[in-house]
Design an enzyme around this catalytic site. Structure first.
Site, PDB file in Angstrom:
ATOM      1  N   ASN A  75       0.950  -1.109   0.115  1.00 40.95           N
ATOM      2  CA  ASN A  75       0.210  -0.126  -0.012  1.00 40.95           C
ATOM      3  C   ASN A  75       0.733   1.308   0.001  1.00 40.95           C
ATOM      4  O   ASN A  75       1.526   1.351   1.116  1.00 40.95           O
ATOM      5  CB  ASN A  75      -0.775   0.108   1.386  1.00 40.95           C
ATOM      6  CG  ASN A  75      -1.861   1.166   1.102  1.00 40.95           C
ATOM      7  OD1 ASN A  75      -1.539   2.133   0.357  1.00 40.95           O
ATOM      8  ND2 ASN A  75      -2.601   1.154   2.208  1.00 40.95           N
ATOM      9  N   HIS A 101      -5.308  -1.237  -1.047  1.00 42.50           N
ATOM     10  CA  HIS A 101      -5.788   0.135  -0.579  1.00 42.50           C
ATOM     11  C   HIS A 101      -6.818   0.073   0.327  1.00 42.50           C
ATOM     12  O   HIS A 101      -7.902  -0.884   0.245  1.00 42.50           O
ATOM     13  CB  HIS A 101      -6.093   1.093  -1.500  1.00 42.50           C
ATOM     14  CG  HIS A 101      -5.124   1.336  -2.778  1.00 42.50           C
ATOM     15  ND1 HIS A 101      -4.072   2.319  -2.337  1.00 42.50           N
ATOM     16  CD2 HIS A 101      -4.862   0.897  -3.663  1.00 42.50           C
ATOM     17  CE1 HIS A 101      -2.970   2.222  -3.467  1.00 42.50           C
ATOM     18  NE2 HIS A 101      -3.343   1.400  -4.371  1.00 42.50           N
TER      19      HIS A 101
HETATM   20  O1  CA2 Z   1      -6.804   3.878   0.619  1.00 42.64           O
HETATM   21  C1  CA2 Z   1      -5.533   3.786   0.801  1.00 42.64           C
HETATM   22  O2  CA2 Z   1      -4.939   2.742   1.450  1.00 42.64           O
HETATM   23  C2  CA2 Z   1      -4.589   4.953   0.306  1.00 42.64           C
HETATM   24  O3  CA2 Z   1      -3.307   4.012   0.029  1.00 42.64           O
HETATM   25  C3  CA2 Z   1      -4.249   5.870   1.482  1.00 42.64           C
HETATM   26  C4  CA2 Z   1      -3.403   6.910   1.132  1.00 42.64           C
HETATM   27  C5  CA2 Z   1      -3.907   7.468  -0.144  1.00 42.64           C
HETATM   28  O4  CA2 Z   1      -3.242   8.600  -0.481  1.00 42.64           O
HETATM   29  C6  CA2 Z   1      -4.192   6.630  -1.248  1.00 42.64           C
HETATM   30  O5  CA2 Z   1      -4.997   7.662  -2.142  1.00 42.64           O
HETATM   31  C7  CA2 Z   1      -5.348   5.667  -0.921  1.00 42.64           C
HETATM   32  C8  CA2 Z   1      -3.428   8.048   2.138  1.00 42.64           C
HETATM   33  C9  CA2 Z   1      -3.041   7.261   3.539  1.00 42.64           C
HETATM   34  C10 CA2 Z   1      -3.103   8.060   4.434  1.00 42.64           C
HETATM   35  O6  CA2 Z   1      -3.484   7.713   5.919  1.00 42.64           O
HETATM   36  C11 CA2 Z   1      -3.968   8.606   6.881  1.00 42.64           C
HETATM   37  C12 CA2 Z   1      -4.761   8.067   7.799  1.00 42.64           C
HETATM   38  C13 CA2 Z   1      -5.054   8.688   8.920  1.00 42.64           C
HETATM   39  C14 CA2 Z   1      -5.031  10.136   8.616  1.00 42.64           C
HETATM   40  C15 CA2 Z   1      -4.517  10.794   7.720  1.00 42.64           C
HETATM   41  C16 CA2 Z   1      -4.010  10.143   6.673  1.00 42.64           C
END
Ligand code: CA2
Length: 144
Positions: A75, A101
């Site tokens: 991921n 994801h």
């Molecule tokens: O859905 C997913 O697993 C993603 O890889 C998560 C990424 C995002 O940029 C992808 O488009 C989809 C972001 C991870 C950020 O995670 C956070 C968790 C909590 C608070 C803020 C961010």
């Protein structure tokens, strides 16, 4: 036992602290624990990592050959949508890659609809939260 490298990209260390409506309430430590519990009866072992740095993820992918890993679950977080460097590293190591994801990236902003990682992946699992990691591990079990 086959070893599987599980790589997590930027900001996934924040899981469980913000945006629960998008990413759920589990922490990354919870997901690691789920992966370890899932892997054991499947006859797999996991090396579970997270980095906020693109180069560290590229270097971790390079370790696959030396480390004798049978596959990668990745991921790549936001680098999914931007990183040719991670794509090139995945293509170079020639082990099966499963992209995961937590969220369904196709229900979200247009910029999340393209994944460089997918070009190197055997398959993609998205939208099932932490369960996606457990599903990805099952794809490494040899049948027959
Ligand atoms: O859905 C997913 O697993 C993603 O890889 C998560 C990424 C995002 O940029 C992808 O488009 C989809 C972001 C991870 C950020 O995670 C956070 C968790 C909590 C608070 C803020 C961010």
């Amino acid at each position: 036992m086959a070893r599987i490298l599980i790589l997590n990209g930027p900001n996934l260390n924040l899981l469980g602290t913000r945006e629960p409506e998008v990413y759920g309430t589990e922490t990354l430590a919870d997901i690691q624990s789920l992966c370890e519990k899932t892997a054991q009866p499947l006859g797999l072992t996991v090396d579970f990592r997270q980095s906020n740095h693109e180069g560290d993820i590229v270097s971790a992918i390079h370790e696959v050959v030396k480390g004798g890993f049978a596959g990668i679950i990745i991921n790549a977080g936001a680098y999914t949508h931007t990183s040719v460097a991670i794509l090139d590293a995945l293509l170079a190591v020639k082990v099966p890659v499963v992209e995961v994801h937590l969220s369904n990236i196709f229900r979200r902003e247009e910029f999340r609809h393209h994944s460089f990682v997918s070009t190197a992946a055997r398959g993609v699992i998205c939208g099932f939260g932490s369960q996606g990691y457990a599903l990805a591990l099952q794809t490494f079990v040899k049948k027959g």
